[in-house]
Write an enzyme that holds these catalytic residues in place. Structure first.
Site, PDB file in Angstrom:
ATOM      1  N   LEU A   1      -8.482  40.735  30.730  1.00 29.98           N
ATOM      2  CA  LEU A   1      -7.743  39.599  30.171  1.00 29.98           C
ATOM      3  C   LEU A   1      -7.582  39.737  28.662  1.00 29.98           C
ATOM      4  O   LEU A   1      -6.556  39.368  28.098  1.00 29.98           O
ATOM      5  CB  LEU A   1      -8.477  38.296  30.482  1.00 29.98           C
ATOM      6  CG  LEU A   1      -8.836  38.025  31.948  1.00 29.98           C
ATOM      7  CD1 LEU A   1      -9.615  36.718  32.057  1.00 29.98           C
ATOM      8  CD2 LEU A   1      -7.593  37.965  32.806  1.00 29.98           C
ATOM      9  N   GLY A   2      -8.632  40.260  28.037  1.00 31.19           N
ATOM     10  CA  GLY A   2      -8.620  40.413  26.586  1.00 31.19           C
ATOM     11  C   GLY A   2      -9.932  41.022  26.140  1.00 31.19           C
ATOM     12  O   GLY A   2     -10.859  41.130  26.935  1.00 31.19           O
TER      13      GLY A   2
ATOM     14  N   HIS B   1     -16.079  35.559  20.446  1.00 30.15           N
ATOM     15  CA  HIS B   1     -16.733  36.864  20.196  1.00 30.15           C
ATOM     16  C   HIS B   1     -16.463  37.331  18.762  1.00 30.15           C
ATOM     17  O   HIS B   1     -17.366  37.810  18.077  1.00 30.15           O
ATOM     18  CB  HIS B   1     -16.180  37.939  21.141  1.00 30.15           C
ATOM     19  CG  HIS B   1     -16.677  37.875  22.550  1.00 30.15           C
ATOM     20  ND1 HIS B   1     -17.986  37.651  22.898  1.00 30.15           N
ATOM     21  CD2 HIS B   1     -16.014  38.045  23.733  1.00 30.15           C
ATOM     22  CE1 HIS B   1     -18.115  37.693  24.211  1.00 30.15           C
ATOM     23  NE2 HIS B   1     -16.925  37.920  24.755  1.00 30.15           N
TER      24      HIS B   1
ATOM     25  N   THR C   1      -8.735  32.279  27.370  1.00 27.95           N
ATOM     26  CA  THR C   1      -9.164  33.661  27.116  1.00 27.95           C
ATOM     27  C   THR C   1      -9.209  33.908  25.611  1.00 27.95           C
ATOM     28  O   THR C   1     -10.175  34.488  25.095  1.00 27.95           O
ATOM     29  CB  THR C   1      -8.231  34.664  27.815  1.00 27.95           C
ATOM     30  OG1 THR C   1      -8.261  34.402  29.220  1.00 27.95           O
ATOM     31  CG2 THR C   1      -8.690  36.098  27.565  1.00 27.95           C
TER      32      THR C   1
ATOM     33  N   ASP D   1     -28.679  34.644  24.142  1.00 28.38           N
ATOM     34  CA  ASP D   1     -27.372  34.686  23.476  1.00 28.38           C
ATOM     35  C   ASP D   1     -27.528  34.310  21.993  1.00 28.38           C
ATOM     36  O   ASP D   1     -26.533  34.114  21.310  1.00 28.38           O
ATOM     37  CB  ASP D   1     -26.363  33.776  24.177  1.00 28.38           C
ATOM     38  CG  ASP D   1     -26.746  32.308  24.105  1.00 28.38           C
ATOM     39  OD1 ASP D   1     -27.879  31.994  23.665  1.00 28.38           O
ATOM     40  OD2 ASP D   1     -25.923  31.453  24.485  1.00 28.38           O
TER      41      ASP D   1
ATOM     42  N   THR E   1     -27.818  26.482  24.187  1.00 27.28           N
ATOM     43  CA  THR E   1     -27.151  26.876  25.431  1.00 27.28           C
ATOM     44  C   THR E   1     -28.244  27.240  26.422  1.00 27.28           C
ATOM     45  O   THR E   1     -29.111  28.059  26.107  1.00 27.28           O
ATOM     46  CB  THR E   1     -26.253  28.101  25.200  1.00 27.28           C
ATOM     47  OG1 THR E   1     -27.004  29.129  24.558  1.00 27.28           O
ATOM     48  CG2 THR E   1     -25.050  27.734  24.346  1.00 27.28           C
TER      49      THR E   1
ATOM     50  N   HIS F   1     -12.214  32.236  24.104  1.00 28.90           N
ATOM     51  CA  HIS F   1     -13.393  33.064  24.389  1.00 28.90           C
ATOM     52  C   HIS F   1     -13.435  34.289  23.460  1.00 28.90           C
ATOM     53  O   HIS F   1     -14.472  34.578  22.847  1.00 28.90           O
ATOM     54  CB  HIS F   1     -13.310  33.473  25.867  1.00 28.90           C
ATOM     55  CG  HIS F   1     -14.361  34.412  26.360  1.00 28.90           C
ATOM     56  ND1 HIS F   1     -15.345  34.022  27.242  1.00 28.90           N
ATOM     57  CD2 HIS F   1     -14.577  35.739  26.128  1.00 28.90           C
ATOM     58  CE1 HIS F   1     -16.120  35.072  27.522  1.00 28.90           C
ATOM     59  NE2 HIS F   1     -15.674  36.125  26.866  1.00 28.90           N
ATOM     60  N   GLU F   2     -12.314  34.977  23.335  1.00 27.04           N
ATOM     61  CA  GLU F   2     -12.294  36.201  22.513  1.00 27.04           C
ATOM     62  C   GLU F   2     -12.497  35.886  21.035  1.00 27.04           C
ATOM     63  O   GLU F   2     -13.175  36.638  20.324  1.00 27.04           O
ATOM     64  CB  GLU F   2     -10.994  36.978  22.707  1.00 27.04           C
ATOM     65  CG  GLU F   2     -10.710  37.446  24.132  1.00 27.04           C
ATOM     66  CD  GLU F   2     -11.835  38.205  24.790  1.00 27.04           C
ATOM     67  OE1 GLU F   2     -12.649  38.810  24.074  1.00 27.04           O
ATOM     68  OE2 GLU F   2     -11.913  38.172  26.025  1.00 27.04           O
TER      69      GLU F   2
HETATM   70  N1  ARG Z   1     -13.544  39.039  30.417  1.00 29.01           N
HETATM   71  C1  ARG Z   1     -13.154  38.702  29.091  1.00 29.01           C
HETATM   72  C2  ARG Z   1     -14.289  38.963  28.083  1.00 29.01           C
HETATM   73  O1  ARG Z   1     -15.441  39.109  28.414  1.00 29.01           O
HETATM   74  C3  ARG Z   1     -12.572  37.298  28.977  1.00 29.01           C
HETATM   75  C4  ARG Z   1     -12.930  36.256  29.966  1.00 29.01           C
HETATM   76  C5  ARG Z   1     -12.150  34.980  29.686  1.00 29.01           C
HETATM   77  N2  ARG Z   1     -12.292  33.967  30.701  1.00 29.01           N
HETATM   78  C6  ARG Z   1     -11.377  33.005  30.933  1.00 29.01           C
HETATM   79  N3  ARG Z   1     -11.601  32.076  31.813  1.00 29.01           N
HETATM   80  N4  ARG Z   1     -10.264  32.929  30.293  1.00 29.01           N
HETATM   81  O2  ARG Z   1     -14.097  39.035  26.881  1.00 29.01           O
HETATM   82 ZN    ZN Z   2     -16.398  38.004  26.685  1.00 25.19          ZN
HETATM   83 CA    CA Z   3     -29.280  30.128  24.717  1.00 22.47          CA
END
Ligand code: ARG
Ligand code: ZN
Ligand code: CA
Length: 245
Positions: free
Chosen positions: A119-120, A164, A157, A181, A186, A160-161
């Site tokens: 996804l990314g 990171h 996505t 983490d 969390t 989430h990215e």
């Molecule tokens: N698999 C990707 C990662 O670990 C993104 C996962 C995003 N999940 C979502 N529900 N959009 O960076």
């Molecule tokens: Zn991720």
């Molecule tokens: Ca934690």
């Protein structure tokens, strides 16, 4: 320290087909989701987890390019590469991609066709070359309109990215119970959750499947925590890796 941080974003659309050349509207829909999710103005925010937080981080498409000229904050580059892998080729003009804008001044987001059902992906702060610092997104998993495809059509996505890119680890710490983490509020978890596993428990307590840093479907995610906010905000403090933004 600064209260609300605004990060200038450049979106590099690297396309081989017309579909991959996503619309401005699709890009704007993603910027909107980032702002809603990071400021906790998302309409699906609820009171389930008391530690849910407004991270006080915002995003805007860049208005000035690296040469000081006005810009839409969007670049569009035709490529003969029909699909990219995670080897960062999309980040180099010499490899069919588009060179980054200075990564100490912009969040670079490349949107392209990524193979292998990815996804990314993102580069953690300080963990790679400056030239590759940023976020890569599959064009079907970016924003909420146009090419965006269910169940990843909620723009999460990129949330989430960017998490990171701002130093957040997956909520299960990429390991068994006891693997951290590095965020205190969390709950521990032993593995990724998929779909919407609300109520699933591991490590003796309910998993926070609604956290943006789990692997739940977009419609199931709705929060960052105060601890995650502190970890992200630390990057912008004096001496922090992203202070220059
Ligand atoms: N698999 C990707 C990662 O670990 C993104 C996962 C995003 N999940 C979502 N529900 N959009 O960076
Ligand atoms: Zn991720
Ligand atoms: Ca934690």
């Amino acid at each position: 320290s600064r209260s609300v941080i605004t990060i200038p974003v450049v979106v590099h659309v690297v396309y081989n087909t017309t579909a991959q050349n996503i619309s401005d509207a699709q890009i704007l829909s993603q910027i909107q989701v980032l702002n809603e999710d990071f400021r906790r103005t998302n309409s699906d925010a609820d009171n389930k987890w008391a530690q849910a937080a407004d991270t006080e981080i915002e995003f805007c498409l860049a208005t000035v390019d690296p040469n000081g000229n006005a810009t839409s904050g969007i670049t569009r580059t035709y490529t003969s590469v029909s699909s990219f892998s995670t080897n960062d080729a999309m980040k180099y003009s010499s490899q069919g991609g588009k060179d980054a804008w200075p990564t100490d001044q912009y969040l670079n987001m490349w949107v392209c066709n990524i193979s292998g059902g990815i996804l990314g992906y993102a580069q953690f702060p300080g963990s790679g070359d400056f030239a590759t610092d940023g976020v890569v997104m599959g064009y079907k998993y970016f924003g909420t309109v146009g090419q965006a495809t269910a169940p990843f059509d909620g723009g999460r996505t990129a949330t989430h990215e960017v998490g990171h890119w701002l130093n957040l680890r997956h909520i299960w710490g990429d390991g068994a119970c006891g693997q951290d983490d590095f965020v205190g509020d969390t709950p521990e978890s032993d593995a990724a959750n998929y779909g919407c596993a609300t109520g699933h428990s591991s490590c003796g307590s309910a998993d926070m499947v609604e956290n943006y840093m789990d692997y739940s479907d977009d419609a199931c995610m709705n929060l960052f925590t105060a601890g995650q906010k502190a970890r992200m905000q630390a990057l912008f403090a004096p001496g922090g890796f992203r202070e220059s933004l």
